[in-house]
Motif scaffolding. Structure first.
Motif, PDB file in Angstrom:
ATOM      1  N   SER A 102       0.825  -1.213   0.000  1.00 22.32           N
ATOM      2  CA  SER A 102       0.000   0.000   0.000  1.00 22.32           C
ATOM      3  C   SER A 102       0.853   1.253   0.000  1.00 22.32           C
ATOM      4  O   SER A 102       0.572   2.214  -0.718  1.00 22.32           O
ATOM      5  CB  SER A 102      -0.922   0.015   1.216  1.00 22.32           C
ATOM      6  OG  SER A 102      -1.840  -1.045   1.155  1.00 22.32           O
ATOM      7  N   GLY A 103       1.915   1.236   0.807  1.00 21.53           N
ATOM      8  CA  GLY A 103       2.821   2.385   0.855  1.00 21.53           C
ATOM      9  C   GLY A 103       3.534   2.605  -0.467  1.00 21.53           C
ATOM     10  O   GLY A 103       3.705   3.741  -0.915  1.00 21.53           O
ATOM     11  N   ALA A 104       3.957   1.513  -1.114  1.00 19.51           N
ATOM     12  CA  ALA A 104       4.639   1.622  -2.411  1.00 19.51           C
ATOM     13  C   ALA A 104       3.699   2.160  -3.483  1.00 19.51           C
ATOM     14  O   ALA A 104       4.095   2.994  -4.309  1.00 19.51           O
ATOM     15  CB  ALA A 104       5.202   0.273  -2.822  1.00 19.51           C
ATOM     16  N   LEU A 105       2.453   1.701  -3.470  1.00 19.47           N
ATOM     17  CA  LEU A 105       1.486   2.200  -4.444  1.00 19.47           C
ATOM     18  C   LEU A 105       1.211   3.681  -4.217  1.00 19.47           C
ATOM     19  O   LEU A 105       1.153   4.468  -5.164  1.00 19.47           O
ATOM     20  CB  LEU A 105       0.190   1.395  -4.374  1.00 19.47           C
ATOM     21  CG  LEU A 105      -0.896   1.746  -5.388  1.00 19.47           C
ATOM     22  CD1 LEU A 105      -0.355   1.669  -6.821  1.00 19.47           C
ATOM     23  CD2 LEU A 105      -2.089   0.829  -5.225  1.00 19.47           C
ATOM     24  N   ILE A 152       4.701   9.961  -7.017  1.00 20.11           N
ATOM     25  CA  ILE A 152       5.823  10.281  -7.902  1.00 20.11           C
ATOM     26  C   ILE A 152       5.343  10.497  -9.335  1.00 20.11           C
ATOM     27  O   ILE A 152       5.746  11.452 -10.004  1.00 20.11           O
ATOM     28  CB  ILE A 152       6.900   9.177  -7.826  1.00 20.11           C
ATOM     29  CG1 ILE A 152       7.590   9.237  -6.464  1.00 20.11           C
ATOM     30  CG2 ILE A 152       7.912   9.311  -8.957  1.00 20.11           C
ATOM     31  CD1 ILE A 152       8.497   8.053  -6.174  1.00 20.11           C
ATOM     32  N   LEU A 153       4.474   9.607  -9.806  1.00 20.59           N
ATOM     33  CA  LEU A 153       3.993   9.717 -11.187  1.00 20.59           C
ATOM     34  C   LEU A 153       3.158  10.970 -11.433  1.00 20.59           C
ATOM     35  O   LEU A 153       3.098  11.459 -12.554  1.00 20.59           O
ATOM     36  CB  LEU A 153       3.187   8.474 -11.567  1.00 20.59           C
ATOM     37  CG  LEU A 153       3.997   7.190 -11.748  1.00 20.59           C
ATOM     38  CD1 LEU A 153       3.074   6.006 -11.966  1.00 20.59           C
ATOM     39  CD2 LEU A 153       4.989   7.338 -12.898  1.00 20.59           C
ATOM     40  N   PHE A 186      -1.904  13.938  -6.930  1.00 23.39           N
ATOM     41  CA  PHE A 186      -3.144  13.161  -6.916  1.00 23.39           C
ATOM     42  C   PHE A 186      -3.117  11.903  -6.060  1.00 23.39           C
ATOM     43  O   PHE A 186      -4.032  11.094  -6.139  1.00 23.39           O
ATOM     44  CB  PHE A 186      -3.543  12.797  -8.356  1.00 23.39           C
ATOM     45  CG  PHE A 186      -3.821  14.000  -9.197  1.00 23.39           C
ATOM     46  CD1 PHE A 186      -4.939  14.786  -8.976  1.00 23.39           C
ATOM     47  CD2 PHE A 186      -2.924  14.378 -10.184  1.00 23.39           C
ATOM     48  CE1 PHE A 186      -5.179  15.907  -9.737  1.00 23.39           C
ATOM     49  CE2 PHE A 186      -3.161  15.506 -10.963  1.00 23.39           C
ATOM     50  CZ  PHE A 186      -4.293  16.271 -10.728  1.00 23.39           C
ATOM     51  N   GLN A 187      -2.096  11.711  -5.235  1.00 22.58           N
ATOM     52  CA  GLN A 187      -2.061  10.539  -4.359  1.00 22.58           C
ATOM     53  C   GLN A 187      -3.194  10.592  -3.345  1.00 22.58           C
ATOM     54  O   GLN A 187      -3.631   9.571  -2.839  1.00 22.58           O
ATOM     55  CB  GLN A 187      -0.705  10.400  -3.671  1.00 22.58           C
ATOM     56  CG  GLN A 187      -0.464  11.317  -2.502  1.00 22.58           C
ATOM     57  CD  GLN A 187      -0.208  12.769  -2.883  1.00 22.58           C
ATOM     58  OE1 GLN A 187      -0.071  13.116  -4.040  1.00 22.58           O
ATOM     59  NE2 GLN A 187      -0.149  13.629  -1.885  1.00 22.58           N
ATOM     60  N   TRP A 188      -3.710  11.782  -3.083  1.00 20.32           N
ATOM     61  CA  TRP A 188      -4.797  11.943  -2.123  1.00 20.32           C
ATOM     62  C   TRP A 188      -6.060  11.209  -2.565  1.00 20.32           C
ATOM     63  O   TRP A 188      -6.873  10.806  -1.732  1.00 20.32           O
ATOM     64  CB  TRP A 188      -5.095  13.421  -1.866  1.00 20.32           C
ATOM     65  CG  TRP A 188      -5.563  14.171  -3.074  1.00 20.32           C
ATOM     66  CD1 TRP A 188      -4.805  14.870  -3.953  1.00 20.32           C
ATOM     67  CD2 TRP A 188      -6.911  14.278  -3.544  1.00 20.32           C
ATOM     68  NE1 TRP A 188      -5.587  15.409  -4.943  1.00 20.32           N
ATOM     69  CE2 TRP A 188      -6.884  15.057  -4.714  1.00 20.32           C
ATOM     70  CE3 TRP A 188      -8.137  13.796  -3.082  1.00 20.32           C
ATOM     71  CZ2 TRP A 188      -8.047  15.362  -5.440  1.00 20.32           C
ATOM     72  CZ3 TRP A 188      -9.282  14.100  -3.806  1.00 20.32           C
ATOM     73  CH2 TRP A 188      -9.223  14.872  -4.963  1.00 20.32           C
ATOM     74  N   ILE A 189      -6.211  11.005  -3.866  1.00 24.72           N
ATOM     75  CA  ILE A 189      -7.398  10.282  -4.352  1.00 24.72           C
ATOM     76  C   ILE A 189      -7.377   8.847  -3.830  1.00 24.72           C
ATOM     77  O   ILE A 189      -8.391   8.314  -3.378  1.00 24.72           O
ATOM     78  CB  ILE A 189      -7.473  10.329  -5.892  1.00 24.72           C
ATOM     79  CG1 ILE A 189      -7.682  11.770  -6.353  1.00 24.72           C
ATOM     80  CG2 ILE A 189      -8.590   9.421  -6.408  1.00 24.72           C
ATOM     81  CD1 ILE A 189      -7.548  11.969  -7.857  1.00 24.72           C
ATOM     82  N   TYR A 190      -6.199   8.223  -3.878  1.00 25.57           N
ATOM     83  CA  TYR A 190      -6.039   6.849  -3.381  1.00 25.57           C
ATOM     84  C   TYR A 190      -6.290   6.798  -1.865  1.00 25.57           C
ATOM     85  O   TYR A 190      -7.042   5.957  -1.380  1.00 25.57           O
ATOM     86  CB  TYR A 190      -4.640   6.356  -3.736  1.00 25.57           C
ATOM     87  CG  TYR A 190      -4.272   4.982  -3.244  1.00 25.57           C
ATOM     88  CD1 TYR A 190      -5.100   3.883  -3.459  1.00 25.57           C
ATOM     89  CD2 TYR A 190      -3.077   4.768  -2.565  1.00 25.57           C
ATOM     90  CE1 TYR A 190      -4.752   2.627  -3.016  1.00 25.57           C
ATOM     91  CE2 TYR A 190      -2.717   3.509  -2.126  1.00 25.57           C
ATOM     92  CZ  TYR A 190      -3.556   2.441  -2.347  1.00 25.57           C
ATOM     93  OH  TYR A 190      -3.201   1.199  -1.906  1.00 25.57           O
ATOM     94  N   SER A 191      -5.680   7.707  -1.120  1.00 30.56           N
ATOM     95  CA  SER A 191      -5.820   7.672   0.339  1.00 30.56           C
ATOM     96  C   SER A 191      -7.236   8.039   0.787  1.00 30.56           C
ATOM     97  O   SER A 191      -7.696   7.573   1.840  1.00 30.56           O
ATOM     98  CB  SER A 191      -4.788   8.583   1.006  1.00 30.56           C
ATOM     99  OG  SER A 191      -4.930   9.909   0.580  1.00 30.56           O
ATOM    100  N   GLU A 221      -3.850  16.552   3.214  1.00 32.67           N
ATOM    101  CA  GLU A 221      -3.490  15.138   3.167  1.00 32.67           C
ATOM    102  C   GLU A 221      -2.732  14.665   4.404  1.00 32.67           C
ATOM    103  O   GLU A 221      -3.125  13.668   5.015  1.00 32.67           O
ATOM    104  CB  GLU A 221      -2.684  14.878   1.885  1.00 32.67           C
ATOM    105  CG  GLU A 221      -2.109  13.495   1.765  1.00 32.67           C
ATOM    106  CD  GLU A 221      -3.098  12.448   1.328  1.00 32.67           C
ATOM    107  OE1 GLU A 221      -2.684  11.321   1.070  1.00 32.67           O
ATOM    108  OE2 GLU A 221      -4.300  12.740   1.257  1.00 32.67           O
ATOM    109  N   PRO A 222      -1.642  15.321   4.822  1.00 29.19           N
ATOM    110  CA  PRO A 222      -0.916  14.816   5.995  1.00 29.19           C
ATOM    111  C   PRO A 222      -1.772  14.784   7.261  1.00 29.19           C
ATOM    112  O   PRO A 222      -1.699  13.828   8.032  1.00 29.19           O
ATOM    113  CB  PRO A 222       0.251  15.794   6.163  1.00 29.19           C
ATOM    114  CG  PRO A 222       0.406  16.456   4.844  1.00 29.19           C
ATOM    115  CD  PRO A 222      -0.967  16.483   4.242  1.00 29.19           C
ATOM    116  N   CYS A 223      -2.589  15.795   7.468  1.00 28.81           N
ATOM    117  CA  CYS A 223      -3.445  15.831   8.659  1.00 28.81           C
ATOM    118  C   CYS A 223      -4.485  14.714   8.619  1.00 28.81           C
ATOM    119  O   CYS A 223      -4.787  14.100   9.642  1.00 28.81           O
ATOM    120  CB  CYS A 223      -4.135  17.186   8.784  1.00 28.81           C
ATOM    121  SG  CYS A 223      -2.987  18.541   9.099  1.00 28.81           S
TER     122      CYS A 223
END
Length: 168
Positions: free
Chosen positions: A68-71, A77-78, A83-88, A116-118
């Motif tokens: 999950s962390g790698a994804l 990165i990509l 847009f990583q927030w969409i996954y989380s 996102e971090p919060c």
């Protein structure tokens, strides 16, 4: 709370398949980073670690924290960390459904998009406050429960696999 050990027990997720109505408040607020500064620093420096740990617990061990962390990191990165927030966000929604948590202070996607971090820290604290030891993963948490004599309830124990003569 386990009175003999003085440790909280991981709370079972509701057994209703669609989850209960969202009536439970979060155990901490979105900006309550002072309650766990170590996880907040870790999330700010390497959110893929914190996210991976919480994703493994929310997925009940069906995905590892590393995967999950790698994804999460790969998507970040990509997309230039846009847009990583969409996954989380999907994990916040899933977690809220499992524990009947309120969708506050904003809808899940807005919380993750804007802070996102919060959001990740709040989810991490919520699971920790429910008794999960975050850095040992789902399966070790279930073993810990069994060793402490609590056993896992039907809602927290991973399903056994049985496929026509094959067992696991």
């Amino acid at each position: 709370m386990d009175a003999a050990e003085g440790k909280p027990t991981p709370a079972a997720a509701p057994s209703h398949p669609h989850g209960p109505p969202a009536v439970n408040p979060w155990s901490t607020g979105l900006f309550d980073c002072t309650e766990d500064p170590a996880s907040c620093w870790l999330t700010c420096l390497c959110p893929c670690i914190t996210f991976g740990q919480l994703a493994e617990i929310v997925d009940r061990g069906s995905t590892s924290s590393g995967a999950s962390g790698a994804l999460y990191m790969g998507i970040g990165i990509l997309t230039g960390w846009e847009f990583q927030w969409i996954y989380s966000c999907f994990y916040r929604t899933k977690m809220r459904a499992q524990y009947g948590l309120q969708e506050t202070p904003l809808p899940d996607c807005c919380v993750h998009c804007l802070c996102e971090p919060c959001a990740i820290c709040q989810e991490y604290r919520e699971l920790r406050n429910r008794g999960f030891v975050m850095d040992i993963g789902w399966h070790a948490n279930m073993e810990l429960q069994q060793q402490q004599g609590r056993g896992g309830s039907a809602a927290t124990v991973p399903p056994s696999m049985h496929v026509d003569g094959m067992t696991r």
